[in-house]
Write a protein that holds these residues in place. Sequence first.
Motif, PDB file in Angstrom:
ATOM      1  N   PHE A   1       0.835  -1.195   0.000  1.00 29.44           N
ATOM      2  CA  PHE A   1       0.000   0.000   0.000  1.00 29.44           C
ATOM      3  C   PHE A   1       0.875   1.252   0.000  1.00 29.44           C
ATOM      4  CE2 PHE A   1      -2.427  -3.352   2.080  1.00 29.44           C
ATOM      5  CZ  PHE A   1      -3.677  -3.253   1.485  1.00 29.44           C
ATOM      6  N   ILE A   2       0.344   2.350  -0.551  1.00 24.49           N
ATOM      7  CA  ILE A   2       1.059   3.622  -0.597  1.00 24.49           C
ATOM      8  C   ILE A   2       0.241   4.670   0.151  1.00 24.49           C
ATOM      9  CG2 ILE A   2       1.958   5.473  -2.058  1.00 24.49           C
ATOM     10  CD1 ILE A   2       2.420   3.423  -4.241  1.00 24.49           C
ATOM     11  N   VAL A   3       0.890   5.348   1.075  1.00 22.63           N
ATOM     12  CA  VAL A   3       0.249   6.415   1.840  1.00 22.63           C
ATOM     13  C   VAL A   3       0.445   7.734   1.096  1.00 22.63           C
ATOM     14  CG1 VAL A   3       0.262   7.695   4.017  1.00 22.63           C
ATOM     15  CG2 VAL A   3       0.636   5.216   4.022  1.00 22.63           C
ATOM     16  N   GLY A   4      -0.679   8.418   0.755  1.00 22.75           N
ATOM     17  CA  GLY A   4      -0.582   9.728   0.137  1.00 22.75           C
ATOM     18  C   GLY A   4      -0.628   9.720  -1.372  1.00 22.75           C
ATOM     19  N   LEU A   5      -1.343   8.793  -1.977  1.00 17.07           N
ATOM     20  CA  LEU A   5      -1.444   8.752  -3.436  1.00 17.07           C
ATOM     21  C   LEU A   5      -2.006  10.061  -3.984  1.00 17.07           C
ATOM     22  CD1 LEU A   5      -2.897   5.160  -3.789  1.00 17.07           C
ATOM     23  CD2 LEU A   5      -0.754   5.925  -4.820  1.00 17.07           C
ATOM     24  N   PRO A   6      -1.607  10.442  -5.203  1.00 15.76           N
ATOM     25  CA  PRO A   6      -2.185  11.644  -5.809  1.00 15.76           C
ATOM     26  C   PRO A   6      -3.703  11.583  -5.796  1.00 15.76           C
ATOM     27  CG  PRO A   6      -0.337  10.852  -7.114  1.00 15.76           C
ATOM     28  CD  PRO A   6      -0.589   9.808  -6.063  1.00 15.76           C
ATOM     29  N   GLY A   7      -4.325  12.671  -5.367  1.00 14.28           N
ATOM     30  CA  GLY A   7      -5.780  12.730  -5.287  1.00 14.28           C
ATOM     31  C   GLY A   7      -6.345  12.262  -3.966  1.00 14.28           C
ATOM     32  N   ASP A   8      -5.547  11.570  -3.163  1.00 17.57           N
ATOM     33  CA  ASP A   8      -6.046  11.079  -1.878  1.00 17.57           C
ATOM     34  C   ASP A   8      -6.192  12.211  -0.866  1.00 17.57           C
ATOM     35  OD1 ASP A   8      -6.223   8.503  -2.715  1.00 17.57           O
ATOM     36  OD2 ASP A   8      -4.771   7.670  -1.294  1.00 17.57           O
ATOM     37  N   GLU A   9      -7.236  12.092  -0.049  1.00 15.79           N
ATOM     38  CA  GLU A   9      -7.413  12.948   1.117  1.00 15.79           C
ATOM     39  C   GLU A   9      -7.274  12.075   2.359  1.00 15.79           C
ATOM     40  OE1 GLU A   9     -11.188  14.833   0.555  1.00 15.79           O
ATOM     41  OE2 GLU A   9     -10.461  16.071  -1.112  1.00 15.79           O
ATOM     42  N   ARG A  10      -7.445  12.668   3.514  1.00 14.16           N
ATOM     43  CA  ARG A  10      -7.297  11.896   4.763  1.00 14.16           C
ATOM     44  C   ARG A  10      -8.232  10.684   4.774  1.00 14.16           C
ATOM     45  NH1 ARG A  10      -7.116  16.379   9.698  1.00 14.16           N
ATOM     46  NH2 ARG A  10      -5.571  17.797   8.751  1.00 14.16           N
ATOM     47  N   ARG A  11      -9.466  10.907   4.295  1.00 16.47           N
ATOM     48  CA  ARG A  11     -10.467   9.836   4.329  1.00 16.47           C
ATOM     49  C   ARG A  11     -10.008   8.616   3.554  1.00 16.47           C
ATOM     50  NH1 ARG A  11     -13.449   7.528   7.073  1.00 16.47           N
ATOM     51  NH2 ARG A  11     -14.164   9.568   7.833  1.00 16.47           N
ATOM     52  N   ASN A  12      -9.395   8.791   2.382  1.00 12.90           N
ATOM     53  CA  ASN A  12      -8.947   7.653   1.575  1.00 12.90           C
ATOM     54  C   ASN A  12      -7.918   6.817   2.320  1.00 12.90           C
ATOM     55  OD1 ASN A  12      -9.082  10.260  -0.504  1.00 12.90           O
ATOM     56  ND2 ASN A  12     -10.275   8.490  -1.158  1.00 12.90           N
ATOM     57  N   ILE A  13      -7.016   7.484   3.040  1.00 10.27           N
ATOM     58  CA  ILE A  13      -5.973   6.764   3.779  1.00 10.27           C
ATOM     59  C   ILE A  13      -6.587   5.991   4.941  1.00 10.27           C
ATOM     60  CG2 ILE A  13      -3.857   7.024   5.136  1.00 10.27           C
ATOM     61  CD1 ILE A  13      -3.292   9.580   3.499  1.00 10.27           C
TER      62      ILE A  13
ATOM     63  N   THR B   1       0.917  -8.128  10.248  1.00 11.21           N
ATOM     64  CA  THR B   1       1.908  -7.160   9.769  1.00 11.21           C
ATOM     65  C   THR B   1       2.893  -7.755   8.764  1.00 11.21           C
ATOM     66  OG1 THR B   1       3.269  -7.582  11.730  1.00 11.21           O
ATOM     67  CG2 THR B   1       1.761  -5.709  11.807  1.00 11.21           C
ATOM     68  N   SER B   2       2.942  -9.079   8.666  1.00 11.74           N
ATOM     69  CA  SER B   2       3.784  -9.689   7.643  1.00 11.74           C
ATOM     70  C   SER B   2       3.071  -9.776   6.300  1.00 11.74           C
ATOM     71  CB  SER B   2       4.234 -11.089   8.075  1.00 11.74           C
ATOM     72  OG  SER B   2       3.135 -11.992   8.087  1.00 11.74           O
ATOM     73  N   GLU B   3       1.784  -9.376   6.278  1.00 14.81           N
ATOM     74  CA  GLU B   3       0.992  -9.499   5.058  1.00 14.81           C
ATOM     75  C   GLU B   3       0.738  -8.156   4.372  1.00 14.81           C
ATOM     76  OE1 GLU B   3      -1.898 -13.296   5.490  1.00 14.81           O
ATOM     77  OE2 GLU B   3      -2.311 -11.704   6.945  1.00 14.81           O
ATOM     78  N   PHE B   4       1.291  -7.075   4.907  1.00 16.92           N
ATOM     79  CA  PHE B   4       1.140  -5.800   4.213  1.00 16.92           C
ATOM     80  C   PHE B   4       2.360  -4.923   4.456  1.00 16.92           C
ATOM     81  CE2 PHE B   4      -0.653  -4.838   8.400  1.00 16.92           C
ATOM     82  CZ  PHE B   4      -0.209  -3.544   8.664  1.00 16.92           C
ATOM     83  N   ASN B   5       2.566  -4.018   3.520  1.00 16.99           N
ATOM     84  CA  ASN B   5       3.666  -3.066   3.604  1.00 16.99           C
ATOM     85  C   ASN B   5       3.117  -1.677   3.285  1.00 16.99           C
ATOM     86  OD1 ASN B   5       6.689  -2.392   3.592  1.00 16.99           O
ATOM     87  ND2 ASN B   5       6.051  -1.662   1.591  1.00 16.99           N
ATOM     88  N   LEU B   6       3.527  -0.698   4.068  1.00 14.65           N
ATOM     89  CA  LEU B   6       3.104   0.676   3.867  1.00 14.65           C
ATOM     90  C   LEU B   6       4.304   1.520   3.451  1.00 14.65           C
ATOM     91  CD1 LEU B   6       0.917   1.126   7.093  1.00 14.65           C
ATOM     92  CD2 LEU B   6       0.062   0.822   4.769  1.00 14.65           C
ATOM     93  N   SER B   7       4.281   2.024   2.228  1.00 16.63           N
ATOM     94  CA  SER B   7       5.304   2.970   1.809  1.00 16.63           C
ATOM     95  C   SER B   7       4.653   4.338   1.616  1.00 16.63           C
ATOM     96  CB  SER B   7       5.993   2.508   0.529  1.00 16.63           C
ATOM     97  OG  SER B   7       5.063   2.376  -0.520  1.00 16.63           O
ATOM     98  N   THR B   8       5.459   5.348   1.359  1.00 21.05           N
ATOM     99  CA  THR B   8       4.977   6.715   1.291  1.00 21.05           C
ATOM    100  C   THR B   8       5.172   7.264  -0.118  1.00 21.05           C
ATOM    101  OG1 THR B   8       5.707   6.991   3.582  1.00 21.05           O
ATOM    102  CG2 THR B   8       5.147   8.991   2.376  1.00 21.05           C
ATOM    103  N   ILE B   9       4.194   8.002  -0.612  1.00 22.03           N
ATOM    104  CA  ILE B   9       4.325   8.600  -1.940  1.00 22.03           C
ATOM    105  C   ILE B   9       5.618   9.410  -2.004  1.00 22.03           C
ATOM    106  CG2 ILE B   9       2.985  10.666  -1.362  1.00 22.03           C
ATOM    107  CD1 ILE B   9       2.915   8.716  -4.708  1.00 22.03           C
ATOM    108  N   THR B  10       6.387   9.177  -3.044  1.00 26.28           N
ATOM    109  CA  THR B  10       7.710   9.783  -3.157  1.00 26.28           C
ATOM    110  C   THR B  10       7.927  10.264  -4.588  1.00 26.28           C
ATOM    111  OG1 THR B  10       8.560   8.280  -1.459  1.00 26.28           O
ATOM    112  CG2 THR B  10      10.189   9.378  -2.852  1.00 26.28           C
TER     113      THR B  10
END
Length: 428
Positions: free
Chosen positions: A313-325, A339-348
Amino acid sequence: MRSYSGGYGDLVEETDDDEIVFPPLELLRAAAVLNVQGFEAEVFDLQVLPAQPLPRRTDAVIVSLSMPTLEEDCESLRRYKAMLGASRSVVLTSIADAALLREIAERSGADAVFAPRDIPSVAGLCSGAPLAAVTAYVPPDRSLIDNSVYRFSPLTDIDGSLRLVTAANASFGCPYPCGYYCPYPAAEGTKFKPVPLDVLVAELQAIKALGIDGVVFRDPTFSLDMPRIATLCDEIERRGIALAWWCETRLDRLDEALLAKMALAGCRGIEVGVESGDPASQASNTRKHLDLDRLVAIRDHANRLGIKMQFLFIVGLPGDERRNIVNTYRFIVGCGLDTSEFNLSTITPYPGTQFYEDASARGWFSFKPDRMTGYRANSRTDKLTVEEIAIACRFGDDLRAALDGGAEPGELDQLLGEMEDWAAAAAQ
């Protein structure tokens, strides 16, 4: 983490429990090409074995460069060129931004800067002479390094009997439209380029002959050509190539029949790019037909076959608001993912992507290589500030900590409630 983020590279926090160290595949491919052409090439992985003795001299030095260590890698090239008396020096990097490549050449003093896709021409780049490129694909030569020092704990945690793990590529290139923010198309191109199956099977046999029993495929979309991967799995099983392996792909490039073949051929883990658990975000971020219910069904089926699924998953995708996250975090809890079944990265904003161009033009961030790791807030977007993305990341950390700590449903509801309050506050 070499080869992560489209080959740009990632840094991990010291508190990260995963142990991931990949061999320098691009250097091993470049060395193999040079050796095939009659040159003598050696590989020194000074990141993991800094005390390795170096030769007294060499004609040319190639240094692989990652974005988070850009400055150190440029200085390394200058240092080793002088130390070894080389007449030429070359940088090998996946970074695809022309302006940044010019800066790298200036900082490092390199005679040439080239991408992994240019490895067939490495002899000419190293010599400065118009030497012909190699036309056939030449796989990495892992006999040039000490293979005992590489790790991929997500795979070895599944099977503690595995001794040595390496990385490999079955294909290159990514034709999907996520390239607005994803660095893979910029680094590898948008054309799908499979390694010939006979060459790939021979490479897997060579890996096994070195005593290696685990492989992590670094393809952007391993099973893009589903019939091809089915044939590969059949060939692995027919030849008795006993390797446990891990790959990354898309949900729409998997089905139950292919999963069954992959399991029989040794697949033990699959990463799937989901990016968001929010349907509205999915509809606007290039994976328009991703069925999130299908995700759960595929996960359950894969688990029954002995394949671990990990969703990205990506935190902060273009167009996303707080609600989407927040909806993504609620989706993770609702699916019962540990926690071994998902990964959270950040829009970069990776150099070479359109998001980088937009973010730079709009003053959303200041480019600093050591910040571009994909796991920290480094740019605002059209809808979110850097501070909002940072808060969202902290909520993600809180969620991981709660799941790791065995939080009861009521505790998870309380945490999700705090996230809901944060999302609602944006509308006030």
